[in-house]
Design a protein around this motif. Structure first.
Motif, mmCIF file in Angstrom:
data_model
loop_
_atom_site.group_PDB
_atom_site.id
_atom_site.type_symbol
_atom_site.label_atom_id
_atom_site.label_comp_id
_atom_site.label_asym_id
_atom_site.label_seq_id
_atom_site.Cartn_x
_atom_site.Cartn_y
_atom_site.Cartn_z
ATOM 1 N N ASN A 1 7.162 -2.100 10.409
ATOM 2 C CA ASN A 1 6.832 -2.542 10.840
ATOM 3 C C ASN A 1 5.037 -3.223 10.558
ATOM 4 N N ASP A 2 5.178 -3.802 9.343
ATOM 5 C CA ASP A 2 3.673 -4.524 8.443
ATOM 6 C C ASP A 2 3.362 -5.609 8.608
ATOM 7 N N ILE A 3 2.604 -6.120 8.630
ATOM 8 C CA ILE A 3 1.947 -7.397 8.750
ATOM 9 C C ILE A 3 1.881 -8.576 7.309
ATOM 10 N N THR B 1 4.344 1.252 12.777
ATOM 11 C CA THR B 1 3.532 0.215 13.253
ATOM 12 C C THR B 1 2.567 0.018 12.123
ATOM 13 N N ARG C 1 6.795 6.208 6.194
ATOM 14 C CA ARG C 1 7.191 6.870 7.136
ATOM 15 C C ARG C 1 8.233 7.232 7.622
ATOM 16 N N ARG D 1 2.353 13.054 5.399
ATOM 17 C CA ARG D 1 3.106 12.521 5.799
ATOM 18 C C ARG D 1 4.470 13.684 5.849
ATOM 19 N N SER E 1 3.538 0.290 8.613
ATOM 20 C CA SER E 1 4.474 0.854 7.683
ATOM 21 C C SER E 1 4.095 1.097 6.088
ATOM 22 N N PHE F 1 0.948 -1.324 -0.214
ATOM 23 C CA PHE F 1 -0.554 -0.056 -0.008
ATOM 24 C C PHE F 1 1.006 1.300 -0.308
ATOM 25 N N PHE G 1 -6.072 -1.267 17.724
ATOM 26 C CA PHE G 1 -5.158 -1.010 18.097
ATOM 27 C C PHE G 1 -5.066 0.183 19.152
ATOM 28 N N PRO H 1 -3.887 3.176 10.811
ATOM 29 C CA PRO H 1 -4.039 1.487 9.132
ATOM 30 C C PRO H 1 -5.189 1.852 8.413
HETATM 31 C C1 LIG Z 1 -2.899 2.686 5.538
HETATM 32 S S1 LIG Z 1 -1.372 1.090 5.257
HETATM 33 C C2 LIG Z 1 -0.492 1.819 5.879
HETATM 34 C C3 LIG Z 1 0.451 3.015 5.071
HETATM 35 C C4 LIG Z 1 1.449 3.533 5.417
HETATM 36 N N1 LIG Z 1 2.021 4.091 6.709
HETATM 37 C C5 LIG Z 1 1.574 4.725 4.709
HETATM 38 O O1 LIG Z 1 2.074 6.077 5.488
HETATM 39 O O2 LIG Z 1 2.370 5.107 3.304
HETATM 40 C C6 LIG Z 1 -2.182 0.581 6.333
HETATM 41 C C7 LIG Z 1 -0.636 -0.857 5.923
HETATM 42 O O3 LIG Z 1 -0.835 -1.740 7.404
HETATM 43 C C8 LIG Z 1 -0.760 -3.035 7.785
HETATM 44 N N2 LIG Z 1 -2.179 -3.880 7.725
HETATM 45 C C9 LIG Z 1 -3.021 -4.411 8.035
HETATM 46 N N3 LIG Z 1 -4.080 -5.123 9.185
HETATM 47 C C10 LIG Z 1 -2.259 -5.324 10.223
HETATM 48 C C11 LIG Z 1 -1.756 -5.520 10.916
HETATM 49 N N4 LIG Z 1 -2.803 -5.902 11.854
HETATM 50 N N5 LIG Z 1 -0.527 -4.954 11.761
HETATM 51 C C12 LIG Z 1 -0.147 -4.634 11.410
HETATM 52 N N6 LIG Z 1 0.107 -3.948 9.814
HETATM 53 C C13 LIG Z 1 -1.643 -4.207 9.915
HETATM 54 C C14 LIG Z 1 -1.254 -3.574 6.030
HETATM 55 O O4 LIG Z 1 -0.356 -4.208 5.375
HETATM 56 C C15 LIG Z 1 -1.019 -2.000 5.665
HETATM 57 O O5 LIG Z 1 0.404 -1.749 4.619
#
Ligand SMILES: C[S@@+](CC[C@H](N)C(=O)[O-])C[C@H]1O[C@@H](n2cnc3c(N)ncnc32)[C@H](O)[C@@H]1O
Ligand SMILES: [Zn+2]
Length: 381
Positions: A82-84, A58, A65, A35, A60, A26, A135, A128
């Motif tokens: 961190n990212d899932i 958290t 970021r 940002r 990422s 994403f 969270f 998120p």
């Molecule tokens: C809105 S995007 C983040 C965008 C990023 N922070 C940026 O500024 O470009 C949300 C992200 O959260 C991740 N994600 C979804 N559920 C998650 C979870 N439970 N724990 C950690 N990451 C998660 C997704 O894979 C995705 O990359």
């Protein structure tokens, strides 16, 4: 791959046809503004602590970021990304190499990541998909004393009251679809954050909060202590709104069934929500000063937002929409500056709001605003 230049970094993300949570990794170009504001906020916060700081990104995604904090903010000695999503983790590693930085990369559910790192970070960034609500308990538990908790919410249809039930489910709060519903939504998000922190005997004040484009973003300054938490909770309450005459007022604590003091109609309530200040003047001033030393593509828009937010400090919750009042009165809308001037001359405090170009914040009531509008019409004819 697509190459992106933001701030002082260059990253690459897998090709995507449209911005969607279904993209392999994403990245939303529209969030560059968010940002840019974040970079200034983290820098201004680092200046307050006046030492090396650690930051947790958290959710990422591409790593943008965490990488921007490491490259663009002075005094960030450590960042976690961190990212899932396993593809996102690969992307973070690739982009880190591209920018010659080394964040601590992990692939965990954000709640588990935060629980596993209690008190470790000076800044926690929660960004998120949709709502941050699930969270916030872990973020509140993890936040250390004198830290910055930055939270994005994109579930604005719930927070603003287009849909009531999702807001009740996620935030245990009732939204209200008024002309200032984006401010109510921002205050529900802030109140929810404060109440989560209070559960862990932590207090909060808000350094900056904004509703922009399709999202809301708050920056909470977290301080430990049961007394601080108790003081913070004094800022939780409700906004009562009269849909009949547009009067609104705020009440701390739980409101009783109440009739509008102006027209006698039954009032609707939004909340629980944050009734205190949404911004800190000094902090925003420091962000504006830092903007001069950064290379931000959205600098002009960011400064415009920050300037308007400073004007909102100390003003009452909610605002009046001059066009809405005029349409109720059946008259054309005079220039906003004339209405503001009239209120100022009559001894009221008045400011604009970053949320609506036709909105004004003031300690005057709707009747006084109506009078000034009618006076302006009288003096014109
Ligand atoms: C809105 S995007 C983040 C965008 C990023 N922070 C940026 O500024 O470009 C949300 C992200 O959260 C991740 N994600 C979804 N559920 C998650 C979870 N439970 N724990 C950690 N990451 C998660 C997704 O894979 C995705 O990359
Ligand atoms: Zn009324």
């Amino acid at each position: 791959m697509i190459t992106i230049n933001e701030g002082s970094v260059t990253i690459e993300v897998p090709d995507f046809s449209k911005v969607s949570s279904r993209a392999p990794v994403f990245y939303n170009p529209v969030m560059e503004f968010n940002r840019d504001v974040s970079v200034l906020a983290v820098q201004a916060f680092q200046r307050i602590l006046d030492r090396e700081i650690s930051v947790a990104d958290t959710f990422s995604g591409s790593g943008i970021r965490a990488i921007r904090y490491l490259v663009e903010v002075d005094g960030v000695s450590e960042a976690a990304a961190n990212d899932i999503n396993p593809l996102a983790v690969k992307c973070i590693e690739h982009n880190s190499e591209l920018n010659s930085v080394s964040p601590l990369v992990s692939r965990e559910d954000a709640a588990i990541f935060l629980r596993g790192n209690p008190g470790r970070f000076d800044v926690i960034d929660v960004d998120p998909f949709g709502t941050p609500a699930p969270f916030m308990d872990s973020a509140a538990a993890s936040a250390r004393n004198r830290s910055l908790l930055a939270v994005t919410a994109t579930d604005t249809s719930g927070l603003c009251g287009t849909y009531i039930k999702p807001c009740l489910r996620k935030y245990s709060a009732r939204p209200l679809k008024t002309e200032y519903c984006h401010e109510t939504g921002l205050r529900i998000l802030a109140g929810f954050t404060a109440m989560n922190l209070a559960r862990y005997s932590k207090g909060a004040s808000f350094l900056l909060s904004h509703s922009s484009q399709h999202y809301m973003r708050i920056y909470a300054h977290v301080r430990r202590g049961a007394r601080r938490a108790d003081e913070t909770l004094k800022n939780i309450g409700y906004i009562l709104h009269c849909f009949s005459c547009l009067h609104h007022e705020d009440v701390r604590g739980v409101p009783e069934d109440r009739k509008c003091p102006l027209c006698g109609a039954k009032m609707d309530a939004a909340g629980p929500l944050w009734l205190g200040d949404l911004h800190d003047e000094k902090f925003i001033g420091s962000m504006m000063a830092e903007a001069k030393n950064k290379s931000l593509n959205k600098s002009e828009d960011v400064l415009k937002l920050l300037k308007t937010c400073i004007g909102e400090v100390g003003m009452p919750p909610g605002f009046y929409d001059v066009h809405e009042i005029c349409s109720k009165l059946g008259v054309s809308a005079p220039p906003l500056m004339d209405v503001m001037g009239g209120l100022g001359e009559a001894g009221f405090r008045v400011s604009r709001t970053h949320i609506r170009p036709t909105g004004i914040k003031t300690d005057a009531g709707v009747r006084e605003i109506e009078e000034i509008i009618m006076d302006l019409h009288g003096s014109r004819s």
